[in-house]
Design an enzyme around this catalytic site. Structure first.
Site, mmCIF file in Angstrom:
data_model
loop_
_atom_site.group_PDB
_atom_site.id
_atom_site.type_symbol
_atom_site.label_atom_id
_atom_site.label_comp_id
_atom_site.label_asym_id
_atom_site.label_seq_id
_atom_site.Cartn_x
_atom_site.Cartn_y
_atom_site.Cartn_z
ATOM 1 N N SER A 242 -19.917 -10.601 14.565
ATOM 2 C CA SER A 242 -18.669 -11.369 14.595
ATOM 3 C C SER A 242 -18.325 -11.828 16.000
ATOM 4 O O SER A 242 -18.602 -11.129 16.985
ATOM 5 C CB SER A 242 -17.542 -10.472 14.077
ATOM 6 O OG SER A 242 -16.292 -11.079 14.287
ATOM 7 N N TYR B 144 -12.540 -2.436 14.679
ATOM 8 C CA TYR B 144 -13.484 -3.254 13.906
ATOM 9 C C TYR B 144 -14.543 -3.844 14.839
ATOM 10 O O TYR B 144 -15.751 -3.746 14.593
ATOM 11 C CB TYR B 144 -12.718 -4.356 13.167
ATOM 12 C CG TYR B 144 -13.592 -5.455 12.599
ATOM 13 C CD1 TYR B 144 -14.483 -5.200 11.565
ATOM 14 C CD2 TYR B 144 -13.525 -6.769 13.105
ATOM 15 C CE1 TYR B 144 -15.289 -6.213 11.055
ATOM 16 C CE2 TYR B 144 -14.319 -7.770 12.594
ATOM 17 C CZ TYR B 144 -15.205 -7.493 11.578
ATOM 18 O OH TYR B 144 -16.002 -8.492 11.074
ATOM 19 N N LYS C 104 -18.797 -3.326 15.301
ATOM 20 C CA LYS C 104 -19.800 -4.404 15.306
ATOM 21 C C LYS C 104 -20.646 -4.308 16.579
ATOM 22 O O LYS C 104 -21.860 -4.509 16.538
ATOM 23 C CB LYS C 104 -19.116 -5.777 15.224
ATOM 24 C CG LYS C 104 -18.478 -6.067 13.862
ATOM 25 C CD LYS C 104 -19.532 -6.313 12.801
ATOM 26 C CE LYS C 104 -18.925 -6.515 11.429
ATOM 27 N NZ LYS C 104 -19.914 -6.489 10.334
#
Ligand code: NAD
Ligand code: UD1
Length: 346
Positions: free
Chosen positions: A131, A155, A159
């Protein structure tokens, strides 16, 4: 024709990628625990691709953190998978701040488990859903892949950890073919309106929010911030049509399987930024529906501007996006209008 394992294939992006891969003649096995998706998405993918033969698309309900569930999926075909496309994971930034353990478990431990089962089954090719959130507050916009990795929420940390784990795997032994695809803002839907994004509860993201206002489920949109240093004060993002994103995955898989073992990292974006107000205008113009909105405060953790520099992927894969902001608005609306309450209440 390849045999591919798709984790999280029933989700928003996964379902669209499954459709493109089936249309490209590939055979798929999907593993999904359906924690954030419906069985209907893949049924509709079958309808759209006219796949009647269940050997072309097999679906297993299972958790990527459970090696037995993964092994069941690997045992579903006679040969080894040519590649794994790994979408399964949790993606809500706000929720990740409240439940970091869950996010690290599903996103990082889940990927660790997947890689172990892949290795045991002699499969060393993986495409990973990364992302643009990795770039945090970027120094340079448009942002190239070489920019610093400094995520600002759990989050994003998960990643970054998975990208590091994949790099460690690539250095540990020869033979790994790995693509980390850093998505910017995936939106839109298949133009048929049969598959699309179906968030649980009130949407956090802009496109589903606007579509739900348009269909009458929500009253008005709040624009988060009108004092950003941008063209009109609202924040700028690089929205990418999910079908462009899907085609990018097909290209990335072909590229990995063609070339020598390597780890590659690509931004998937258009290179164009639009402000929230520009998105509202485009949506109104395309649909003829007025979107009531009011200007609100900045949302915590937001950045002024996030736009991809997509030149590396263009140069290496010859891939670039084809669809416009109007296409994204038209297709989001086609999906929302036909499925005002998503899959479950159709
Ligand atoms: P999604 O929630 O629609 O899809 C994820 C799928 O994974 C769902 O079907 C869910 O049921 C499944 N899943 C979750 N935990 C699982 C587990 N433990 N075992 C098996 N399946 C599990 O999300 P999406 O928007 O399609 O995103 C797909 C991937 O792309 C995610 O990894 C996400 O982080 C990444 N990504 C998404 C965006 C975005 O804006 N949508 C942006 C950048 C990156
Ligand atoms: C968010 C996540 C990102 C994640 C992506 C996909 C943050 C900080 N970033 O991106 O990590 O990969 O979702 O899940 O949460 N907006 C409004 N009103 C709304 C909703 C959004 O004005 O009701 C604005 C936002 O402030 C932003 C733009 O619309 O400027 C896009 O928002 P959104 O769709 O949530 O995506 P991102 O925040 O870019």
């Amino acid at each position: 024709m390849s045999q591919l394992l798709i984790t999280g294939g029933a989700g928003f992006i996964g379902s669209h990628v499954c459709l493109s891969l089936l249309e490209g003649g590939n055979n798929l096995v999907v593993i999904d625990d359906f924690s954030n998706s419906s069985h209907q998405s893949l049924q509709r993918v079958c309808e759209l691709s006219s796949v009647k033969d269940e050997r072309r698309l097999k679906v297993f309900q299972g958790d990527i953190r459970n090696p037995k569930d993964l092994q069941n999926a690997f045992d579903a075909i006679d040969s080894a998978f040519d590649a794994v496309v790994h979408f399964a994971g949790l993606k809500a930034v706000g929720e990740s701040c409240k439940s970091p353990l869950r996010y690290w478990d599903v996103n990082v431990n889940g990927t660790r488990c997947l890689l172990e089962v892949m290795k045991n089954n002699d499969c060393r090719t993986i495409v990973f859903s990364s992302s643009a959130t990795l770039y945090g507050y970027p120094d340079q916009v448009p942002t190239p892949e070489s920019a610093d990795i400094r995520p600002v929420n759990p989050y994003g940390h998960t990643k970054a950890a998975v990208e590091q784990l994949l790099a460690d795997m690539a250095s540990s032994e020869p033979g790994w073919r790995i693509a980390c695809l850093r998505y910017f803002n995936p939106v839109g839907a298949h133009p048929s309106g049969l598959i699309g994004e179906d968030p649980n509860g009130t949407p956090n993201n802009l496109f589903p929010y606007i579509s739900q206002v348009a269909v009458g489920r929500l009253k008005e949109l709040e624009v988060f911030g009108c004092d950003w240093p941008t063209i009109d004060g609202s924040a700028v993002r690089d929205y990418i049509h999910v079908m462009d994103l899907a085609e990018g995955h097909c290209e990335a898989i072909d590229f990995l399987n063609r070339g020598k073992p390597q780890l590659i990292t690509f931004n998937l974006g258009t290179g164009n930024g639009y402000s929230v107000v520009q998105v509202i205008d485009a949506f109104e113009k395309v649909t003829g529906i007025e979107i009531p909105y009011r200007m609100g405060l900045r949302r915590i953790g937001d950045v002024a501007c996030s736009v991809a520099d997509p030149s590396l992927v263009a140069e290496r894969l010859g891939w670039k996006t084809k669809r416009s902001l109007s296409d994204m608005c038209r297709d989001s609306w086609a999906w929302q209008k036909a499925n005002p309450y998503g899959y479950c209440h159709h």
